[in-house]
Design an enzyme around this catalytic site. Structure first.
Site, PDB file in Angstrom:
ATOM      1  CB  CYS A  71      -0.964   0.000   1.179  1.00 16.89           C
ATOM      2  SG  CYS A  71      -0.241  -0.435   2.747  1.00 16.89           S
ATOM      3  CG  HIS A 108      -0.290   4.390   3.869  1.00 18.80           C
ATOM      4  ND1 HIS A 108      -0.750   4.224   5.151  1.00 18.80           N
ATOM      5  CD2 HIS A 108       0.229   3.174   3.504  1.00 18.80           C
ATOM      6  CE1 HIS A 108      -0.541   2.985   5.551  1.00 18.80           C
ATOM      7  NE2 HIS A 108       0.043   2.322   4.559  1.00 18.80           N
TER       8      HIS A 108
END
Ligand code: 2RA
Length: 354
Positions: free
Chosen positions: A129, A259
């Site tokens: 990710c 993120h």
């Protein structure tokens, strides 16, 4: 014909988002099987508006499956992805196990969709990710300006460590709330957490509430964390630049999901902020939020739960020709995990219906 899909790891943090994504995108599948560990077998979980019984992971669950999406720990993928492939399913694997295998393509549909067709082992990997959070944007810029170097600092959300990661942040915040003196003396946060939470295990190596932790992943050679090396190796493979120079520092922050990355990107050719705006505005899955005079830039709380990659704070680096500094945010459970896998599955499903 409509392919049969199996979701392996259907009950985890990514599995839950995966069921939601599959339920809300075009309905291109025949049967959808939900698969998880024996512990979760028999549970009823919703997908496409219907309750489906979770099946225990076993070789037979892959019989008749055309596409199997795996979101399970590395060791589970290492054992079960080949079983699925051997039983005739095309496996899309989210773990780190096969990503750097030269016989396994590592695919981001906006960047290298063609690679998904070249899968001699019947396996396609989807990136970590952290890498995925910037790939749509960096791929678009690379295709016009030729990327040469990346220096990255990550600000990684706790759900990257799964359901347990989010639970730990909520527990710590609850334990620390109410006392407005805590966080002002070295060690007081640790002491309060010890008093309130005892020896409850944390997926993080230091308190994550009221803190930032310069560590994500496992220890690799020379002090590197696995997340930092993944960023380097995976970016090279996806972008098809084997000698791309990459250096990363990965940091965990008290954000639930999404993120963020601060990226210092150097290109073969001169590139201005206006050039970057033009390229990113034209990239279908990128949202440009770059108007600093009006306080417009992406932050995790505004991005979470959505699909695009958001880019802002684009600046031409003052002392580095051909270099841009920028800030990227992406939901680590959606584009960072479930959505990218779902998009790869759609590429492959198109082969069945073509
Ligand atoms: C993390 N990138 O954020 C990892 C998840 N695979 O912990």
């Amino acid at each position: 014909r409509k392919p049969t899909l199996a979701l392996v790891g259907a009950t985890g943090a990514v599995g839950t988002v995966m069921r939601d994504i599959i339920s809300n995108r075009e309905d291109i599948y025949g049967e959808i099987r939900l698969v998880a560990s024996a512990r979760s077998a028999g549970r009823l979980l919703p997908v496409r508006g219907e309750e489906v019984v979770v099946q225990a992971l076993a070789p037979e669950v892959f019989d008749g499956v055309d596409i199997a999406i795996f979101d399970v720990p590395d060791e589970v993928s290492a054992e079960w992805v080949p079983v699925a492939a051997q039983r005739g399913a095309i496996a899309i694997d989210k773990s780190g196990t096969f990503r750097m295998n030269p016989q396994v393509p590592l695919v981001v549909p906006e960047v290298n969709p063609g690679d998904a067709r070249n899968r001699p082992l019947g396996i396609v990997s989807t990136p970590n990710c952290t890498t995925l959070s910037m790939m749509a944007a960096m791929g678009a810029l690379h295709s016009e300006y030729g990327l040469r170097e990346l220096v990255v600092a990550s600000y990684q959300a706790v759900s990257g460590a799964g359901v347990a990661g989010s639970a730990r942040l909520y527990d710590e915040i609850e334990a620390l709330s109410g006392d407005r003196t805590v966080g002002q003396t070295a060690g007081d946060v640790r002491k309060t957490l010890q008093n309130k939470l005892g020896d409850a295990e944390s997926p993080f190596p230091a308190p994550i509430a009221f803190n930032v932790v310069p560590w994500a992943g496992s220890l690799k050679e020379d002090g590197w964390a696995s997340e930092e090396l993944k960023l380097r190796n995976e970016s090279r493979k996806i972008l098809g630049i084997p000698d791309l120079k990459v250096s990363a520092t990965c940091v965990r922050v008290p954000v639930v999901t999404t993120h963020s990355l601060a990226v210092h990107a150097t290109f073969e050719r001169e590139i201005t902020v206006a050039d970057a705006h033009r390229v990113l505005e034209a990239a279908p899955t990128v949202v440009l939020m770059d108007d600093p005079e009006n306080g417009v830039w992406p932050t995790p709380v505004d991005v979470v739960g959505t699909d695009p990659t958001y880019v802002g704070r684009i600046r031409q680096a003052l002392d580095f020709p051909n270099t841009l500094d920028l800030f990227v945010c992406g939901d680590n459970l959606r584009k960072g995990a479930a959505l990218n896998a779902a998009e790869i599955a759609e590429l492959i499903a198109a082969e069945f219906t073509a």
